[in-house]
Design a protein around this motif. Structure first.
Motif, PDB file in Angstrom:
ATOM      1  N   TRP A   7       0.994  -1.418  -0.081  1.00 13.20           N
ATOM      2  CA  TRP A   7       0.081   0.032   0.151  1.00 13.20           C
ATOM      3  C   TRP A   7       1.026   1.289   0.066  1.00 13.20           C
ATOM      4  O   TRP A   7       0.416   2.138  -0.602  1.00 13.20           O
ATOM      5  CB  TRP A   7      -0.913  -0.084   1.339  1.00 13.20           C
ATOM      6  N   GLY A  46     -10.285  -7.051   4.785  1.00 19.36           N
ATOM      7  CA  GLY A  46      -9.209  -6.649   3.962  1.00 19.36           C
ATOM      8  C   GLY A  46      -9.855  -5.583   2.904  1.00 19.36           C
ATOM      9  O   GLY A  46      -9.980  -5.765   1.592  1.00 19.36           O
ATOM     10  N   ASP A  67      -8.734  -3.421   7.643  1.00 19.78           N
ATOM     11  CA  ASP A  67      -7.636  -4.051   6.982  1.00 19.78           C
ATOM     12  C   ASP A  67      -6.287  -4.137   7.715  1.00 19.78           C
ATOM     13  O   ASP A  67      -5.950  -3.373   8.792  1.00 19.78           O
ATOM     14  CB  ASP A  67      -7.235  -3.087   5.721  1.00 19.78           C
TER      15      ASP A  67
HETATM   16  C1  LIG Z   1      -5.514  -8.250  -2.494  1.00 19.26           C
HETATM   17  S1  LIG Z   1      -5.928  -7.096  -1.337  1.00 19.26           S
HETATM   18  C2  LIG Z   1      -7.566  -6.601  -1.608  1.00 19.26           C
HETATM   19  C3  LIG Z   1      -8.156  -5.158  -0.861  1.00 19.26           C
HETATM   20  C4  LIG Z   1      -9.427  -4.750  -1.381  1.00 19.26           C
HETATM   21  N1  LIG Z   1     -10.669  -5.873  -1.092  1.00 19.26           N
HETATM   22  C5  LIG Z   1      -9.621  -4.357  -2.987  1.00 19.26           C
HETATM   23  O1  LIG Z   1     -10.179  -5.013  -3.672  1.00 19.26           O
HETATM   24  O2  LIG Z   1      -9.121  -2.999  -3.122  1.00 19.26           O
HETATM   25  C6  LIG Z   1      -5.962  -8.085   0.198  1.00 19.26           C
HETATM   26  C7  LIG Z   1      -6.100  -6.925   1.405  1.00 19.26           C
HETATM   27  O3  LIG Z   1      -6.471  -7.861   2.685  1.00 19.26           O
HETATM   28  C8  LIG Z   1      -5.444  -7.124   3.732  1.00 19.26           C
HETATM   29  N2  LIG Z   1      -5.200  -8.505   4.484  1.00 19.26           N
HETATM   30  C9  LIG Z   1      -4.474  -9.462   4.418  1.00 19.26           C
HETATM   31  N3  LIG Z   1      -4.216 -10.109   5.418  1.00 19.26           N
HETATM   32  C10 LIG Z   1      -5.365  -9.620   6.225  1.00 19.26           C
HETATM   33  C11 LIG Z   1      -5.701 -10.103   7.977  1.00 19.26           C
HETATM   34  N4  LIG Z   1      -5.095 -11.002   8.189  1.00 19.26           N
HETATM   35  N5  LIG Z   1      -6.631  -9.165   8.260  1.00 19.26           N
HETATM   36  C12 LIG Z   1      -6.845  -8.058   7.547  1.00 19.26           C
HETATM   37  N6  LIG Z   1      -6.671  -7.605   6.469  1.00 19.26           N
HETATM   38  C13 LIG Z   1      -5.574  -8.550   5.737  1.00 19.26           C
HETATM   39  C14 LIG Z   1      -4.356  -6.675   2.837  1.00 19.26           C
HETATM   40  O4  LIG Z   1      -3.593  -5.620   3.584  1.00 19.26           O
HETATM   41  C15 LIG Z   1      -4.853  -6.208   1.566  1.00 19.26           C
HETATM   42  O5  LIG Z   1      -5.401  -4.829   1.816  1.00 19.26           O
END
Ligand SMILES: C[S@@+](CC[C@H](N)C(=O)[O-])C[C@H]1O[C@@H](n2cnc3c(N)ncnc32)[C@H](O)[C@@H]1O
Length: 199
Positions: A7, A46, A67
């Motif tokens: 990010w 997320g 997130d």
């Molecule tokens: C592939 S990105 C998708 C973000 C969002 N859904 C989008 O489409 O723009 C996956 C997101 O999950 C978050 N993430 C990963 N592991 C996580 C966790 N254990 N708890 C919360 N968020 C998490 C990451 O920081 C990231 O922003």
């Protein structure tokens, strides 16, 4: 690379700058006959820049965007500063560890499940069972359904069955829909699926 670093450095190819049209389709298309709660609590785990969280809040749900990345949450707040409804809040924390207080009527998963390797999927399913209220809905825009090698990701390849397998017993699939509004380049590799948790 960590999620936060992605990010920070703007290496976020999943961020399409807006919600995915199939989420809007679910709520706004007459073609989908599904009884959705009119109000209640919603979670977007997320959530990234929070497009989906903002949409759900604007539909009247008390919505939490969560997130792991503090930078993503800062961007979500910044991006929506001028249109931040009272019904929307954000938190930088871990989906698997955060104490949500009470369960949710709706959880929306877009590019969250596919962020985890296969060995983490049972933990994802167990957590969903803990945080979706009895009778509540897990809405998943299943993606990418592309049959790639299991170790190749993120995003890790999924199919609709992999969500069900991870959720285990106590869920009924109430929608399995080929979105009419999916962006053309990913139309063939996503599906809108809704599971209802048993009461
Ligand atoms: C592939 S990105 C998708 C973000 C969002 N859904 C989008 O489409 O723009 C996956 C997101 O999950 C978050 N993430 C990963 N592991 C996580 C966790 N254990 N708890 C919360 N968020 C998490 C990451 O920081 C990231 O922003």
């Amino acid at each position: 690379m960590t999620w936060d670093k992605a990010w920070f450095t703007n290496l976020t190819p999943w961020d399409r700058g807006a919600i995915q049209p199939p989420l809007r389709e679910l709520f706004e298309s007459d073609a989908i006959k599904l009884d959705l709660p009119k109000s209640g609590r919603a979670l977007v785990p997320g959530c990234g820049r929070g497009y989906d969280a903002l949409y759900l809040a604007s539909r009247g749900y008390q919505t939490l965007g969560l997130d792991l990345s503090p930078k993503a949450i800062a961007l979500a707040k910044e991006h929506q500063a001028s249109q931040y409804p009272d019904s929307l809040s954000y938190i930088a924390d871990d989906f698997f560890k955060f104490d949500y207080g009470s369960p949710f009527d709706i959880v929306y998963d877009w590019t969250f499940f596919c962020a985890f390797p296969r060995e983490m999927r049972p933990a994802w399913g167990k957590r969903m069972g803990e945080i979706v209220a009895p009778g509540g809905l897990l809405i998943a825009l299943a993606f990418p359904i592309d049959g790639r090698d299991a170790q190749d990701g993120p995003p890790f390849s999924v199919d609709v069955g992999s969500y069900k397998e991870s959720l285990g017993e106590g869920w009924e699939k109430v929608l399995d829909h080929e979105p009419a509004t999916a962006a053309e380049q990913i139309r063939n590799i996503q599906r809108l699926v809704v599971w209802k948790r048993a009461k």
